[in-house]
Design a protein around this motif. Structure first.
Motif, PDB file in Angstrom:
ATOM      1  N   ALA A  13       0.833  -1.205   0.000  1.00  0.00           N
ATOM      2  CA  ALA A  13       0.000   0.000   0.000  1.00  0.00           C
ATOM      3  C   ALA A  13       0.868   1.256   0.000  1.00  0.00           C
ATOM      4  CB  ALA A  13      -0.929  -0.012   1.205  1.00  0.00           C
ATOM      5  N   GLU A  14       1.945   1.241   0.768  1.00  0.00           N
ATOM      6  CA  GLU A  14       2.847   2.397   0.818  1.00  0.00           C
ATOM      7  C   GLU A  14       3.442   2.684  -0.552  1.00  0.00           C
ATOM      8  OE1 GLU A  14       5.823   2.637   3.948  1.00  0.00           O
ATOM      9  OE2 GLU A  14       4.534   1.427   5.234  1.00  0.00           O
ATOM     10  N   LEU A  15       3.722   1.635  -1.319  1.00  0.00           N
ATOM     11  CA  LEU A  15       4.319   1.830  -2.644  1.00  0.00           C
ATOM     12  C   LEU A  15       3.373   2.510  -3.624  1.00  0.00           C
ATOM     13  CD1 LEU A  15       6.348  -1.460  -3.155  1.00  0.00           C
ATOM     14  CD2 LEU A  15       7.244   0.864  -2.872  1.00  0.00           C
ATOM     15  N   THR A  16       2.089   2.541  -3.330  1.00  0.00           N
ATOM     16  CA  THR A  16       1.140   3.214  -4.225  1.00  0.00           C
ATOM     17  C   THR A  16       1.128   4.730  -4.014  1.00  0.00           C
ATOM     18  OG1 THR A  16      -0.748   2.970  -2.723  1.00  0.00           O
ATOM     19  CG2 THR A  16      -0.344   1.165  -4.292  1.00  0.00           C
ATOM     20  N   SER A  17       1.808   5.201  -2.980  1.00  0.00           N
ATOM     21  CA  SER A  17       1.835   6.628  -2.683  1.00  0.00           C
ATOM     22  C   SER A  17       2.670   7.384  -3.717  1.00  0.00           C
ATOM     23  CB  SER A  17       2.425   6.862  -1.288  1.00  0.00           C
ATOM     24  OG  SER A  17       2.594   8.238  -1.067  1.00  0.00           O
ATOM     25  N   PHE A  18       2.170   8.524  -4.138  1.00  0.00           N
ATOM     26  CA  PHE A  18       2.896   9.363  -5.083  1.00  0.00           C
ATOM     27  C   PHE A  18       3.879  10.287  -4.385  1.00  0.00           C
ATOM     28  CE2 PHE A  18      -1.091   8.380  -7.284  1.00  0.00           C
ATOM     29  CZ  PHE A  18      -0.585   7.856  -8.456  1.00  0.00           C
ATOM     30  N   HIS A  19       3.827  10.315  -3.063  1.00  0.00           N
ATOM     31  CA  HIS A  19       4.634  11.277  -2.311  1.00  0.00           C
ATOM     32  C   HIS A  19       5.891  10.654  -1.731  1.00  0.00           C
ATOM     33  CE1 HIS A  19       1.335  14.031  -2.775  1.00  0.00           C
ATOM     34  NE2 HIS A  19       0.517  13.124  -2.305  1.00  0.00           N
ATOM     35  N   LEU A  20       6.406   9.611  -2.356  1.00  0.00           N
ATOM     36  CA  LEU A  20       7.620   8.970  -1.877  1.00  0.00           C
ATOM     37  C   LEU A  20       8.825   9.494  -2.635  1.00  0.00           C
ATOM     38  CD1 LEU A  20       6.505   5.221  -1.745  1.00  0.00           C
ATOM     39  CD2 LEU A  20       6.816   6.760   0.201  1.00  0.00           C
ATOM     40  N   ARG A  23      14.524   7.508  -2.512  1.00  0.00           N
ATOM     41  CA  ARG A  23      15.161   6.822  -1.382  1.00  0.00           C
ATOM     42  C   ARG A  23      14.126   6.047  -0.564  1.00  0.00           C
ATOM     43  NH1 ARG A  23      15.833   8.795   3.736  1.00  0.00           N
ATOM     44  NH2 ARG A  23      17.349   7.687   4.986  1.00  0.00           N
ATOM     45  N   GLU A  24      12.993   6.683  -0.272  1.00  0.00           N
ATOM     46  CA  GLU A  24      11.930   6.020   0.492  1.00  0.00           C
ATOM     47  C   GLU A  24      11.375   4.822  -0.282  1.00  0.00           C
ATOM     48  OE1 GLU A  24       9.855   9.608   3.026  1.00  0.00           O
ATOM     49  OE2 GLU A  24       9.538   9.537   0.853  1.00  0.00           O
ATOM     50  N   ARG A  25      11.171   5.017  -1.577  1.00  0.00           N
ATOM     51  CA  ARG A  25      10.636   3.937  -2.411  1.00  0.00           C
ATOM     52  C   ARG A  25      11.594   2.743  -2.427  1.00  0.00           C
ATOM     53  NH1 ARG A  25       6.555   3.492  -5.695  1.00  0.00           N
ATOM     54  NH2 ARG A  25       6.116   5.703  -5.600  1.00  0.00           N
ATOM     55  N   ARG A  26      12.888   2.995  -2.572  1.00  0.00           N
ATOM     56  CA  ARG A  26      13.879   1.904  -2.564  1.00  0.00           C
ATOM     57  C   ARG A  26      13.870   1.174  -1.230  1.00  0.00           C
ATOM     58  NH1 ARG A  26      17.305   5.729  -5.131  1.00  0.00           N
ATOM     59  NH2 ARG A  26      18.344   6.041  -3.143  1.00  0.00           N
ATOM     60  N   GLN A  27      13.756   1.913  -0.128  1.00  0.00           N
ATOM     61  CA  GLN A  27      13.732   1.300   1.198  1.00  0.00           C
ATOM     62  C   GLN A  27      12.498   0.402   1.359  1.00  0.00           C
ATOM     63  OE1 GLN A  27      15.934   1.175   3.662  1.00  0.00           O
ATOM     64  NE2 GLN A  27      14.543  -0.059   4.895  1.00  0.00           N
TER      65      GLN A  27
END
Length: 51
Positions: A13-20, A23-27
């Protein structure tokens, strides 16, 4: 208490956020990969269901 399945669903669910940030997405992707590997290990040691 959060189960491994719940943790995997939250990471997805977090990966669907456009506000990442990148660095956050890779983590999150790294955490998801580790959680999926852990789930695979657990399931590979589970006995098969009875017939």
């Amino acid at each position: 208490m959060t189960t491994l399945h719940d943790h995997i669903q939250m990471l997805r669910a977090e990966l669907t956020s456009f506000h990442l940030s990148k660095r956050e997405r890779r983590q999150i992707e790294r955490e998801l990969k580790e959680a999926l590997a852990q789930q695979t290990r657990i399931e590979s040691h589970r006995p098969p269901p009875p017939h």
